[in-house]
Every structure is written in structure tokens, then in C-alpha cells.
Design an enzyme around this catalytic site. Structure first.
Site, PDB file in Angstrom:
ATOM      1  N   GLU A 122      14.099   2.186   7.431  1.00 15.61           N
ATOM      2  CA  GLU A 122      13.818   1.609   5.875  1.00 15.61           C
ATOM      3  C   GLU A 122      14.627   2.492   4.937  1.00 15.61           C
ATOM      4  OE1 GLU A 122       9.142  -0.067   7.064  1.00 15.61           O
ATOM      5  OE2 GLU A 122       9.491   2.037   6.033  1.00 15.61           O
ATOM      6  N   ASP A 175      10.812  -4.753   0.542  1.00 19.09           N
ATOM      7  CA  ASP A 175       9.790  -3.920   1.618  1.00 19.09           C
ATOM      8  C   ASP A 175       8.528  -3.757   1.084  1.00 19.09           C
ATOM      9  OD1 ASP A 175       8.848  -2.814   4.102  1.00 19.09           O
ATOM     10  OD2 ASP A 175      10.349  -1.014   3.957  1.00 19.09           O
ATOM     11  N   GLY A 228       6.060   4.376   5.746  1.00 14.76           N
ATOM     12  CA  GLY A 228       6.047   4.865   7.053  1.00 14.76           C
ATOM     13  C   GLY A 228       4.871   4.693   7.547  1.00 14.76           C
TER      14      GLY A 228
HETATM   15  C1  5RP Z   1       6.478   0.659   7.402  1.00 12.47           C
HETATM   16  C2  5RP Z   1       6.081   0.761   6.002  1.00 12.47           C
HETATM   17  C3  5RP Z   1       5.266  -0.273   5.229  1.00 12.47           C
HETATM   18  O1  5RP Z   1       6.163  -0.907   4.183  1.00 12.47           O
HETATM   19  C4  5RP Z   1       4.205   0.069   4.705  1.00 12.47           C
HETATM   20  O2  5RP Z   1       3.400   0.821   5.715  1.00 12.47           O
HETATM   21  C5  5RP Z   1       3.252  -0.928   4.180  1.00 12.47           C
HETATM   22  O3  5RP Z   1       2.951  -1.666   5.225  1.00 12.47           O
HETATM   23  P1  5RP Z   1       1.893  -3.023   4.784  1.00 12.47           P
HETATM   24  O4  5RP Z   1       2.732  -4.062   4.189  1.00 12.47           O
HETATM   25  O5  5RP Z   1       1.337  -3.581   6.018  1.00 12.47           O
HETATM   26  O6  5RP Z   1       0.834  -2.593   3.874  1.00 12.47           O
HETATM   27  O7  5RP Z   1       6.482   1.442   5.284  1.00 12.47           O
HETATM   28  O8  5RP Z   1       6.857   1.592   7.902  1.00 12.47           O
END
Ligand code: 5RP
Length: 219
Positions: A103, A81, A95
Site C-alpha cells: 500500500e 484505499d 495495515g
Molecule cells: C489494509 C488496510 C486497510 O485499508 C485498512 O485496514 C482499512 O480496512 P477496512 O476498509 O476493511 O476498514 O490498511 O492493510
């Protein structure tokens, strides 16, 4: 290099951690989306996935990748993630995409959490990115008052309802020098479902994309 190119680099690097016949925990956001697209290229090698949001589940299914409920499969070998911020200790703020609760559940159920991000996400102290908190709707004013007592400036994320039917409060102006303690403190406020600090269970590996390619930080 653009942030998009940096995210692509780490999405590809995360694939190296995937083993045959695994069920993969998959996160949410633009970096996780690039990982999903890479996963599609090796979908014949994996048994399936558990998604941390409806959006990621839809993207996985659109690639013909099987999506299981977490209850169907038990613990997972790996979770991949993104993050909104990370320290070198692999404490995270997550978040930004409002998926923090699922998550945190999928991360908790996973042996190894690989966090993928562009290198702008690495910070010395967490808190420049407003801390997302998922809150039961009827508790939003009460929770906001408690967050003010902690020194924050809570702002309701207008028009957002989470996959769990709750609201998100983003807390500005927090200087988070003890993320483990603050994570527990916020979790104890009645009405809070989850807060976006991933410190008690942070990442195990952080892959950062940037001008010099992929940098790995491990706990
Ligand atoms: C979603 C998250 C994402 O991992 C976080 O916002 C990062 O997002 P991105 O990869 O678009 O920069 O926690 O709830």
C-alpha cells in the site's frame, strides 16, 4: 446508517475521481473491496489497475479488470484505499489488513491518494488502533524490544504471513502526537520493512461516509 453503508457511499464517491484510460492504484480491505466492485461497473473506461495485495488483485481479476505490476506501468495518476485511522491532517494508520508495505509503495508512486472510510475512522490523535509494523521474521524479537523502548506494547499478529513473506507486529498504547517523526523513527529500526503510519505521504483527499452523506477533507 451502518458502517457498511457508509463505506458504500465513499466507494461510489471515489469513482467520480476516475478519468478515461487511467491505470488506477487499488488498495486493500473491506472499503477497497466495495470500491473494486464499483470500478467493475466502469471497467470499460479504464486501462487497468495496480493492486496493493494479492487479495485485491484476485478480486479485480474476478471482475475481468486487468491488473498490472507496478514495474510495468510507472507512476499512477490515482490511488484509492481505506484506512484504520485518519486525522484531519490526513495522516493515517493503515495495515489492519496486513497489506501496508505494498500500500505504501503504490501510494508513493501515485499522484493523488484518495482515502475512503466510514466516519468512525476520523480521530484527533492516532494510536487507539494498534500500529501495524511489517517485520522480517528473524528480527521480530529485536524489533519488539525497540518498540517497547518507544513506549509501545508490541503484539505479534499470530498466524499472519504478509504477501512479502514477513510477519506483522501490532503496537498498542502508542500516543502518536508527531506521526511524521515516529514514522521515520520506526523505519530506522533494523528489521522493520514498513510501518503503518502514512504521514510523510498521507492522503491528499479523505472521503468520509456517515449520516450526512460524504464529507470531504483535502490537504
Ligand atoms: C489494509 C488496510 C486497510 O485499508 C485498512 O485496514 C482499512 O480496512 P477496512 O476498509 O476493511 O476498514 O490498511 O492493510
Amino acid at each position: 446508517m451502518t458502517p457498511e453503508q457508509a463505506k458504500q457511499l465513499v466507494a461510489e464517491a471515489a469513482i467520480e475521481y476516475i478519468e478515461w484510460d487511467w491505470i488506477i492504484g487499488v488498495g486493500t480491505g473491506s472499503t477497497a473491496n466495495l470500491f473494486i466492485d464499483e470500478l467493475a461497473k466502469i471497467k470499460g473506461r479504464i486501462e487497468g489497475t495496480v493492486a496493493s495485495s494479492e487479495a485485491s488483485a484476485d478480486r479485480l481479476r474476478s471482475h475481468g479488470i486487468k491488473v498490472f505490476e507496478l514495474d510495468q506501468v510507472g507512476d499512477l495518476p490515482i490511488y484509492v484505499d481505506g484506512a484504520d485511522e485518519s486525522t484531519k491532517h490526513l495522516h493515517l494508520i493503515k495495515g489492519g489488513g496486513a497489506a501496508l508495505t505494498r500500500e505504501k509503495i503504490v501510494a508513493a508512486a501515485s499522484e493523488k491518494f484518495i482515502c475512503i472510510a466510514d466516519d468512525s475512522k476520523l480521530v484527533d490523535v492516532l494510536g487507539a488502533f494498534p500500529l501495524p509494523i511489517e517485520v522480517i521474521p528473524m528480527a521480530k524479537s529485536y524489533v519488539a524490544r525497540q518498540l517497547v523502548k518507544l513506549g509501545g506494547n508490541p503484539v505479534l499478529r499470530e498466524g499472519v504471513v504478509t504477501d512479502n513473506g514477513n510477519v506483522i507486529i501490532d503496537v498498542h498504547n502508542l500516543l502518536i502526537d508527531n506521526p511524521v517523526e515516529l514514522e521515520s523513527q520506526i523505519d530506522h529500526i533494523a528489521g522493520v520493512v514498513t510501518n503503518g503510519l502514512f504521514a510523510r505521504r498521507g492522503a491528499d483527499v479523505l472521503l468520509l461516509g456517515g449520516e450526512n452523506g460524504v464529507t470531504k477533507i483535502e490537504t
